[in-house]
Structures are given as structure tokens and as C-alpha cells.
Scaffold this motif. Structure first.
Motif, PDB file in Angstrom:
ATOM      1  N   HIS A  41      50.990  31.512  24.527  1.00 27.38           N
ATOM      2  CA  HIS A  41      50.435  32.862  24.432  1.00 27.38           C
ATOM      3  C   HIS A  41      51.505  33.858  24.846  1.00 27.38           C
ATOM      4  N   ASN A  42      51.830  34.760  23.946  1.00 21.98           N
ATOM      5  CA  ASN A  42      52.901  35.727  24.146  1.00 21.98           C
ATOM      6  C   ASN A  42      52.347  37.145  24.127  1.00 21.98           C
ATOM      7  N   VAL A  43      52.701  37.916  25.133  1.00 17.09           N
ATOM      8  CA  VAL A  43      52.224  39.294  25.243  1.00 17.09           C
ATOM      9  C   VAL A  43      53.423  40.235  25.383  1.00 17.09           C
ATOM     10  N   CYS A  44      53.460  41.250  24.530  1.00 19.74           N
ATOM     11  CA  CYS A  44      54.474  42.300  24.644  1.00 19.74           C
ATOM     12  C   CYS A  44      53.795  43.568  25.154  1.00 19.74           C
ATOM     13  N   GLY A  45      54.402  44.196  26.136  1.00 20.53           N
ATOM     14  CA  GLY A  45      53.818  45.413  26.680  1.00 20.53           C
ATOM     15  C   GLY A  45      52.763  45.115  27.736  1.00 20.53           C
ATOM     16  N   ARG A  46      52.027  46.162  28.137  1.00 21.01           N
ATOM     17  CA  ARG A  46      51.073  46.036  29.241  1.00 21.01           C
ATOM     18  C   ARG A  46      49.665  46.495  28.875  1.00 21.01           C
ATOM     19  N   SER A  47      49.459  46.948  27.654  1.00 23.53           N
ATOM     20  CA  SER A  47      48.155  47.513  27.294  1.00 23.53           C
ATOM     21  C   SER A  47      47.024  46.502  27.425  1.00 23.53           C
ATOM     22  N   ILE A  48      47.288  45.236  27.122  1.00 25.35           N
ATOM     23  CA  ILE A  48      46.237  44.215  27.204  1.00 25.35           C
ATOM     24  C   ILE A  48      45.717  44.067  28.636  1.00 25.35           C
ATOM     25  N   TYR A  49      46.612  44.184  29.612  1.00 24.55           N
ATOM     26  CA  TYR A  49      46.205  44.075  31.013  1.00 24.55           C
ATOM     27  C   TYR A  49      45.498  45.347  31.482  1.00 24.55           C
ATOM     28  N   ALA A  50      46.004  46.494  31.017  1.00 23.64           N
ATOM     29  CA  ALA A  50      45.412  47.769  31.412  1.00 23.64           C
ATOM     30  C   ALA A  50      43.978  47.884  30.913  1.00 23.64           C
ATOM     31  N   GLU A  51      43.747  47.507  29.673  1.00 30.25           N
ATOM     32  CA  GLU A  51      42.400  47.580  29.104  1.00 30.25           C
ATOM     33  C   GLU A  51      41.452  46.636  29.844  1.00 30.25           C
ATOM     34  N   GLY A  52      41.937  45.427  30.160  1.00 35.42           N
ATOM     35  CA  GLY A  52      41.119  44.483  30.901  1.00 35.42           C
ATOM     36  C   GLY A  52      40.806  44.978  32.301  1.00 35.42           C
ATOM     37  N   THR A  53      41.761  45.665  32.909  1.00 40.08           N
ATOM     38  CA  THR A  53      41.560  46.212  34.257  1.00 40.08           C
ATOM     39  C   THR A  53      40.475  47.275  34.253  1.00 40.08           C
ATOM     40  N   VAL A  54      40.482  48.124  33.253  1.00 41.29           N
ATOM     41  CA  VAL A  54      39.451  49.156  33.136  1.00 41.29           C
ATOM     42  C   VAL A  54      38.084  48.499  32.923  1.00 41.29           C
ATOM     43  N   ASP A  55      38.035  47.466  32.094  1.00 42.66           N
ATOM     44  CA  ASP A  55      36.780  46.735  31.902  1.00 42.66           C
ATOM     45  C   ASP A  55      36.285  46.155  33.219  1.00 42.66           C
ATOM     46  N   ALA A  56      37.208  45.626  34.014  1.00 43.77           N
ATOM     47  CA  ALA A  56      36.842  45.044  35.312  1.00 43.77           C
ATOM     48  C   ALA A  56      36.287  46.110  36.250  1.00 43.77           C
ATOM     49  N   ALA A  57      36.895  47.289  36.241  1.00 47.64           N
ATOM     50  CA  ALA A  57      36.425  48.380  37.101  1.00 47.64           C
ATOM     51  C   ALA A  57      35.020  48.824  36.690  1.00 47.64           C
ATOM     52  N   MET A  58      34.779  48.910  35.383  1.00 42.98           N
ATOM     53  CA  MET A  58      33.463  49.300  34.891  1.00 42.98           C
ATOM     54  C   MET A  58      32.418  48.229  35.226  1.00 42.98           C
ATOM     55  N   PHE A  59      32.812  46.984  35.094  1.00 44.49           N
ATOM     56  CA  PHE A  59      31.939  45.861  35.453  1.00 44.49           C
ATOM     57  C   PHE A  59      31.576  45.928  36.938  1.00 44.49           C
ATOM     58  N   LEU A  60      32.593  46.173  37.771  1.00 44.40           N
ATOM     59  CA  LEU A  60      32.367  46.213  39.208  1.00 44.40           C
ATOM     60  C   LEU A  60      31.445  47.375  39.583  1.00 44.40           C
ATOM     61  N   TYR A  61      31.606  48.494  38.904  1.00 37.97           N
ATOM     62  CA  TYR A  61      30.753  49.653  39.172  1.00 37.97           C
ATOM     63  C   TYR A  61      29.284  49.322  38.902  1.00 37.97           C
ATOM     64  N   THR A  62      29.017  48.618  37.803  1.00 34.12           N
ATOM     65  CA  THR A  62      27.630  48.251  37.488  1.00 34.12           C
ATOM     66  C   THR A  62      27.065  47.300  38.545  1.00 34.12           C
ATOM     67  N   LYS A  63      27.911  46.412  39.075  1.00 33.18           N
ATOM     68  CA  LYS A  63      27.457  45.492  40.117  1.00 33.18           C
ATOM     69  C   LYS A  63      27.129  46.249  41.403  1.00 33.18           C
ATOM     70  N   ILE A  64      27.945  47.222  41.724  1.00 32.83           N
ATOM     71  CA  ILE A  64      27.712  48.026  42.922  1.00 32.83           C
ATOM     72  C   ILE A  64      26.407  48.816  42.780  1.00 32.83           C
ATOM     73  N   GLN A  65      26.239  49.429  41.613  1.00 33.92           N
ATOM     74  CA  GLN A  65      25.049  50.253  41.383  1.00 33.92           C
ATOM     75  C   GLN A  65      23.767  49.426  41.396  1.00 33.92           C
ATOM     76  N   SER A  66      23.859  48.178  40.942  1.00 31.20           N
ATOM     77  CA  SER A  66      22.669  47.325  40.897  1.00 31.20           C
ATOM     78  C   SER A  66      22.418  46.600  42.215  1.00 31.20           C
ATOM     79  N   GLY A  67      23.371  46.716  43.147  1.00 31.43           N
ATOM     80  CA  GLY A  67      23.227  46.043  44.436  1.00 31.43           C
ATOM     81  C   GLY A  67      23.301  44.529  44.315  1.00 31.43           C
ATOM     82  N   ALA A  68      24.148  44.055  43.419  1.00 24.87           N
ATOM     83  CA  ALA A  68      24.266  42.612  43.179  1.00 24.87           C
ATOM     84  C   ALA A  68      24.573  41.862  44.468  1.00 24.87           C
ATOM     85  N   THR A  69      23.942  40.705  44.621  1.00 26.46           N
ATOM     86  CA  THR A  69      24.160  39.887  45.820  1.00 26.46           C
ATOM     87  C   THR A  69      25.576  39.321  45.845  1.00 26.46           C
TER      88      THR A  69
END
Length: 264
Positions: A220-248
Motif C-alpha cells: 500500500h503506497n500513499v503520496c501526500g497527507r490528505s488521506i490521513y487528514a481526512e481520516g483524522t477529521v472523520d475521527a474527530a466527528m466520530f468522537l464528538y458524537t460519542k461525547i454527545q451521546s454519553g457513550a460508556t
């Protein structure tokens, strides 16, 4: 990575907090990202500055990309301040890192790999290792990974893939991973485009049967950093939903994000 994540966050419509920390010197302590002025502070000021930022931005989620030596100290600080965070930095004491977060009972996504498609590949590898342990017993494994020269440690992704191969019956030590950091070798041997020498991730895994008649290759070959940046934003949005829902459950990785289908 900080700049790439900031650009991805703005593109996704998130509010970008105009503050960051970096040991690298920045002219006037400021930089411009997507027409937004970002104040860059020295990491030594983080404990003093972060509390006031939290008051102004109560829904703050910190994104951490730094050097391996700073992993545990940074996590200690986020836990001390009760700050949810997404960490894509590799290295450090990973066992201690997870224990620190669990003991502090704060929300976090910690993953050595933030690229969405690479995460899917890792998930497939883990499933294969769990369902077919020992399937490659006796096989020889060769691993070569190439990253920009500033990448100091063995890739966290390579470590995860090697762990799966070990479960599949292959005897292999991480010291055997060939790290390619020389730009000339990266171009001539690995095949990295010159324009991506400053930011790339090329991984090659070669398996050979005991008698040499069968071989498998994973790459698996990756050029640049956009793939990681997009995944990081997805992770932040995911984490926000967990916080808002009070996930255990509070400590997650990118496979959790992927399984929930929260990726754009």
C-alpha cells in the motif's frame, strides 16, 4: 500534518480553533491556513494556554501529530485537563498511553494509522489473523517501508501488519523491518515520486513459502497527507458524537470509526 488536518477540517465545515503548538519556529508565531490566521505557540506553553482555550471553545477536540518522544507527555496533559483528543502520532509507550487515557476516563481516538482505506486493509488483516491462525506457518516475511526522512520510528501501520502476520504463524521481529529514509534510494529503489519525498508512506510485505515455490505480496503506497487528514477529521466527528451521546466506551481506534460507518 497539522496544516493538512486544518485544511481538511475547514473543508468539512468544522470550526477551526485558531491555535496550535509546534516546536518549529514560525515567523511572528503565526501562519495562515484557508484564509484563517493560526497562532502557533511553543509546546512548553500548552498547559498554560489550553485551559483558556477550552473556556472559549467548550466542544474542543484536540488533534495530536507530533514526535514519538512527546506522545506520553502530551497524553498526560490532555488527561489532566480532561480534553478529548485524536492522536495519530506513532511511537512512545503505547501500553502506558492507553492506560493513562483509560485511568483518566476521557474520550479519545488513538490510532497509528488514520488513512481510511489503509484502516480497512488493517481490519481485513486482523480478521484473517483471527480466523486463520497459523495459515502462513513456515513462510518467510520481508518488510520494507519508506517514509519522509523526518519519520523517526518504524511505522505504526507496519507494526500492526507484522503483528497480524505473526498471528498467522510467521516468525518475524520488528528489527528486521527495512526502513528507507534516504531520498535517493526512495526514488531509485522504492519508486517514490520526487515531488512526494517530503510526505509519503510506501509499504511492501513479501511472503515466501519454505520451499520458495509460492509467494505473496501485499503493498500500500500513499503520496501526500490528505488521506490521513481526512481520516483524522472523520475521527474527530466520530468522537464528538460519542461525547454527545454519553457513550460508556471512551477509548477508540480507527477501526471503531470505520466499523461505525461514520466516514465521509
Amino acid at each position: 500534518m497539522g496544516k493538512a488536518v486544518a485544511e481538511a477540517a475547514v473543508s468539512a465545515g468544522l470550526q477551526l480553533v485558531p491555535v496550535s503548538f509546534s516546536a518549529m519556529e514560525v515567523p511572528d508565531g503565526k501562519c495562515e491556513i484557508c484564509d484563517r490566521e493560526i497562532c502557533i505557540h511553543d509546546p512548553s506553553e500548552s498547559e498554560k494556554i489550553l485551559p483558556s482555550i477550552v473556556k472559549e471553545y467548550p466542544d474542543l477536540i484536540v488533534v495530536d501529530y507530533t514526535v514519538p518522544d512527546a506522545v506520553n507527555a502530551n497524553a498526560d496533559l490532555y488527561c489532566k485537563l480532561g480534553l478529548p483528543f485524536v492522536m495519530g502520532t506513532t511511537g512512545g509507550d503505547r501500553q502506558l498511553l492507553h492506560k493513562t487515557v483509560q485511568d483518566a476516563n476521557i474520550y479519545a481516538v488513538i490510532s497509528p494509522q488514520m488513512g481510511k482505506q489503509v484502516v480497512a486493509f488493517l481490519a481485513a488483516m486482523e480478521i484473517m489473523a483471527e480466523q486463520f491462525p497459523g495459515a502462513f506457518s513456515g513462510y518467510k516475511l520481508e518488510v520494507m517501508e519508506s517514509h519522509q526522512a523526518t519519520k523517526l520510528d518504524v511505522s505504526g501501520t507496519a507494526k500492526a501488519v507484522v503483528s497480524c502476520f505473526q498471528k498467522l504463524g510467521i516468525s518475524f521481529d520488528l528489527d528486521e523491518v527495512k526502513l528507507v529514509r534516504d531520498p535517493e534510494e526512495q526514488v531509485t529503489v522504492v519508486g517514490v515520486p520526487e515531488e512526494h519525498l517530503a510526505g509519503h508512506a510506501f509499504h511492501m510485505y513479501h511472503l515466501t513459502s519454505p520451499d520458495g515455490t509460492v509467494s505473496f505480496e501485499f503493498q500500500h503506497n500513499v503520496c501526500g497527507r490528505s488521506i490521513y487528514a481526512e481520516g483524522t477529521v472523520d475521527a474527530a466527528m466520530f468522537l464528538y458524537t460519542k461525547i454527545q451521546s454519553g457513550a460508556t466506551k471512551k477509548l477508540y481506534d480507527m477501526i471503531d470509526v470505520l466499523r461505525e460507518g461514520n466516514m465521509r
